[in-house]
Design a protein around this motif. Structure first.
Motif, PDB file in Angstrom:
ATOM      1  N   LEU A 100      -5.967  -2.726   1.448  1.00 42.51           N
ATOM      2  CA  LEU A 100      -4.853  -3.261   2.227  1.00 42.51           C
ATOM      3  C   LEU A 100      -3.620  -3.450   1.356  1.00 42.51           C
ATOM      4  N   TYR A 101      -3.818  -3.983   0.150  1.00 37.73           N
ATOM      5  CA  TYR A 101      -2.680  -4.153  -0.766  1.00 37.73           C
ATOM      6  C   TYR A 101      -2.081  -2.804  -1.159  1.00 37.73           C
ATOM      7  N   VAL A 102      -2.941  -1.804  -1.325  1.00 38.32           N
ATOM      8  CA  VAL A 102      -2.441  -0.469  -1.675  1.00 38.32           C
ATOM      9  C   VAL A 102      -1.561   0.075  -0.556  1.00 38.32           C
ATOM     10  N   PHE A 103      -2.033  -0.042   0.688  1.00 40.95           N
ATOM     11  CA  PHE A 103      -1.257   0.474   1.815  1.00 40.95           C
ATOM     12  C   PHE A 103       0.046  -0.300   1.998  1.00 40.95           C
ATOM     13  N   TYR A 104       0.007  -1.605   1.813  1.00 46.37           N
ATOM     14  CA  TYR A 104       1.202  -2.414   2.099  1.00 46.37           C
ATOM     15  C   TYR A 104       2.197  -2.431   0.942  1.00 46.37           C
ATOM     16  N   TYR A 105       1.685  -2.629  -0.273  1.00 50.33           N
ATOM     17  CA  TYR A 105       2.593  -2.793  -1.413  1.00 50.33           C
ATOM     18  C   TYR A 105       2.910  -1.486  -2.131  1.00 50.33           C
ATOM     19  N   VAL A 106       2.073  -0.458  -1.962  1.00 52.96           N
ATOM     20  CA  VAL A 106       2.318   0.827  -2.630  1.00 52.96           C
ATOM     21  C   VAL A 106       2.839   1.860  -1.639  1.00 52.96           C
ATOM     22  N   PHE A 107       2.043   2.146  -0.595  1.00 51.09           N
ATOM     23  CA  PHE A 107       2.462   3.143   0.381  1.00 51.09           C
ATOM     24  C   PHE A 107       3.560   2.634   1.307  1.00 51.09           C
ATOM     25  N   GLY A 108       3.587   1.327   1.534  1.00 49.39           N
ATOM     26  CA  GLY A 108       4.593   0.757   2.428  1.00 49.39           C
ATOM     27  C   GLY A 108       6.021   1.071   2.007  1.00 49.39           C
ATOM     28  N   PRO A 109       6.417   0.728   0.774  1.00 47.03           N
ATOM     29  CA  PRO A 109       7.783   1.060   0.336  1.00 47.03           C
ATOM     30  C   PRO A 109       8.051   2.561   0.248  1.00 47.03           C
ATOM     31  N   ILE A 110       7.010   3.350  -0.087  1.00 46.23           N
ATOM     32  CA  ILE A 110       7.207   4.790  -0.248  1.00 46.23           C
ATOM     33  C   ILE A 110       7.449   5.467   1.101  1.00 46.23           C
ATOM     34  N   PHE A 111       6.640   5.120   2.088  1.00 49.63           N
ATOM     35  CA  PHE A 111       6.711   5.783   3.396  1.00 49.63           C
ATOM     36  C   PHE A 111       7.392   4.932   4.463  1.00 49.63           C
ATOM     37  N   LEU A 169       6.527   1.891   5.666  1.00 52.82           N
ATOM     38  CA  LEU A 169       5.569   1.265   6.576  1.00 52.82           C
ATOM     39  C   LEU A 169       5.811  -0.239   6.643  1.00 52.82           C
ATOM     40  N   ASP A 170       5.851  -0.777   7.865  1.00 56.14           N
ATOM     41  CA  ASP A 170       5.897  -2.230   7.979  1.00 56.14           C
ATOM     42  C   ASP A 170       4.481  -2.778   7.840  1.00 56.14           C
ATOM     43  N   ARG A 171       4.344  -4.105   7.867  1.00 51.73           N
ATOM     44  CA  ARG A 171       3.030  -4.691   7.624  1.00 51.73           C
ATOM     45  C   ARG A 171       2.019  -4.349   8.721  1.00 51.73           C
ATOM     46  N   TYR A 172       2.489  -4.206   9.948  1.00 52.76           N
ATOM     47  CA  TYR A 172       1.576  -3.881  11.042  1.00 52.76           C
ATOM     48  C   TYR A 172       1.058  -2.454  10.905  1.00 52.76           C
ATOM     49  N   SER A 173       1.947  -1.514  10.630  1.00 54.03           N
ATOM     50  CA  SER A 173       1.539  -0.118  10.457  1.00 54.03           C
ATOM     51  C   SER A 173       0.597   0.029   9.268  1.00 54.03           C
ATOM     52  N   ALA A 174       0.909  -0.680   8.176  1.00 53.24           N
ATOM     53  CA  ALA A 174       0.038  -0.630   7.001  1.00 53.24           C
ATOM     54  C   ALA A 174      -1.351  -1.178   7.329  1.00 53.24           C
ATOM     55  N   SER A 175      -1.411  -2.227   8.142  1.00 58.16           N
ATOM     56  CA  SER A 175      -2.698  -2.814   8.519  1.00 58.16           C
ATOM     57  C   SER A 175      -3.515  -1.851   9.370  1.00 58.16           C
ATOM     58  N   VAL A 176      -2.870  -1.217  10.347  1.00 55.41           N
ATOM     59  CA  VAL A 176      -3.575  -0.259  11.207  1.00 55.41           C
ATOM     60  C   VAL A 176      -4.112   0.908  10.380  1.00 55.41           C
ATOM     61  N   LEU A 177      -3.286   1.450   9.503  1.00 57.58           N
ATOM     62  CA  LEU A 177      -3.715   2.587   8.687  1.00 57.58           C
ATOM     63  C   LEU A 177      -4.830   2.197   7.729  1.00 57.58           C
ATOM     64  N   CYS A 178      -4.734   1.018   7.155  1.00 60.48           N
ATOM     65  CA  CYS A 178      -5.770   0.557   6.229  1.00 60.48           C
ATOM     66  C   CYS A 178      -7.116   0.466   6.933  1.00 60.48           C
ATOM     67  N   LEU A 179      -7.155  -0.205   8.078  1.00 61.01           N
ATOM     68  CA  LEU A 179      -8.401  -0.325   8.834  1.00 61.01           C
ATOM     69  C   LEU A 179      -8.896   1.036   9.308  1.00 61.01           C
ATOM     70  N   ALA A 180      -7.970   1.895   9.722  1.00 61.22           N
ATOM     71  CA  ALA A 180      -8.353   3.211  10.224  1.00 61.22           C
ATOM     72  C   ALA A 180      -8.983   4.062   9.122  1.00 61.22           C
ATOM     73  N   PHE A 181      -8.392   4.080   7.952  1.00 63.32           N
ATOM     74  CA  PHE A 181      -8.939   4.895   6.866  1.00 63.32           C
ATOM     75  C   PHE A 181     -10.262   4.321   6.365  1.00 63.32           C
ATOM     76  N   PHE A 182     -10.334   2.993   6.253  1.00 66.56           N
ATOM     77  CA  PHE A 182     -11.563   2.377   5.752  1.00 66.56           C
ATOM     78  C   PHE A 182     -12.732   2.638   6.698  1.00 66.56           C
ATOM     79  N   HIS A 183     -12.539   2.365   7.980  1.00 67.36           N
ATOM     80  CA  HIS A 183     -13.622   2.557   8.936  1.00 67.36           C
ATOM     81  C   HIS A 183     -13.789   4.026   9.323  1.00 67.36           C
TER      82      HIS A 183
END
Length: 283
Positions: A137-148, A150-164
């Motif tokens: 989750l931290y990777v998606f929000y703090y690393v991929f978020g600024p690069i792409f 992503l807001d916190r909601y989008s980062a959360s959805v993608l994190c859960l989607a990739f993990f599961h």
């Protein structure tokens, strides 16, 4: 005489085969499991009561209902907890839909005859499965978020989607491999393409193998969604933390939040069990 009539009515009602089967399943199927469950629940309640008494905690259950709804001159107003539940279900639903697609694609890549398909799928699985969900989750929000962007909601959805999605890919792969090899050979003998074989033969028959573990993944995703509260995404756990910070009712709110999670997951599990019995492919 009246008591005898009641007993006779009960005896006649229980004489029906279907009712007898249900009573046997309820009362005699898992008595040890039911006893253990009740014992564990009793122990947890006792520990909570003793712990709160040792701390001099003042229970305030009467304040909890207003966080579900309030009734005023303008009618009934929905409280914070139901809205938090809506946020949890929406987040989990979006993540599940995306995870379903990711898992199916990764499973097909791993089973494909492409030169790089299985390698790409294996690298994806090893990276995602061996990373803790919080770190991901931290990777998606703090690393991929600024690069792409992503807001916190989008980062959360993608994190859960990739993990599961990584976990679901193994469910898909296991279900597909569980279908007898003769089904492939029969379909190929009548000239069906690989896509047609998957669509009309393999995937429909693999449902009975995938449904139970897929149900577990849905339940796990709903529970895993609580992790996004660390980046302040509005969902059930975040709402609970906000209420506690305002009221200091830690025991009451966390017990209530846990009960809501349990109720939702039990409903999903019951519905999935019905689907499993109703639509399972018979051998």
């Amino acid at each position: 005489m009246f008591l005898d009539q009641i007993l006779e009515s009960i005896r006649m009602a229980t004489a029906r085969p279907r009712l007898q089967k249900r009573l046997k399943r309820l009362l005699g199927a898992h008595p040890v499991s039911i006893a253990i469950y009740l014992l564990v629940m009793w122990g947890l309640i006792e520990l909570a009561l003793k712990g709160s008494a040792a701390m001099g905690y003042n229970w305030q259950w009467y304040r909890v209902p207003k966080y579900f709804f309030t009734e005023g001159a303008d009618g009934i107003t929905i409280g914070a907890i139901p809205w938090g539940l809506v946020g949890t279900l929406t987040l989990s639903g979006l993540a599940f839909a995306l995870a379903f697609l990711i898992g199916l694609v990764i499973a097909l890549l791993r089973l494909s005859d492409l030169m790089v398909g299985p390698a790409v799928a294996r690298v994806f699985l090893e990276v995602i499965r061996n990373m803790p969900l919080l770190v991901l989750l931290y990777v998606f929000y703090y690393v991929f978020g600024p690069i792409f962007g992503l807001d916190r909601y989008s980062a959360s959805v993608l994190c859960l989607a990739f993990f599961h999605g990584a976990l679901m890919s193994e469910i898909f792969r296991g279900g597909i491999n569980a279908v007898a090899r003769g089904q492939w050979e029969a379909a190929e003998s009548i000239g069906m393409t690989k896509g047609q074989i998957y669509r009309y033969i393999i995937l429909p028959q693999s449902v009975k193998f995938m449904l139970p573990p897929m149900t577990s993944e849905v339940v796990n995703m709903i529970k895993s969604s609580a992790i996004v509260s660390v980046i302040a995404v509005v969902e059930l756990t975040t709402v609970g933390r906000n209420i506690i910070s305002d009221t200091y009712m830690s025991f009451e709110i966390w017990f209530t939040i846990a009960a809501v999670y349990m109720a939702v997951t039990l409903i999903i599990s019951t519905f999935a069990s019905y689907l499993e019995r109703r639509y399972a492919v018979r051998d």
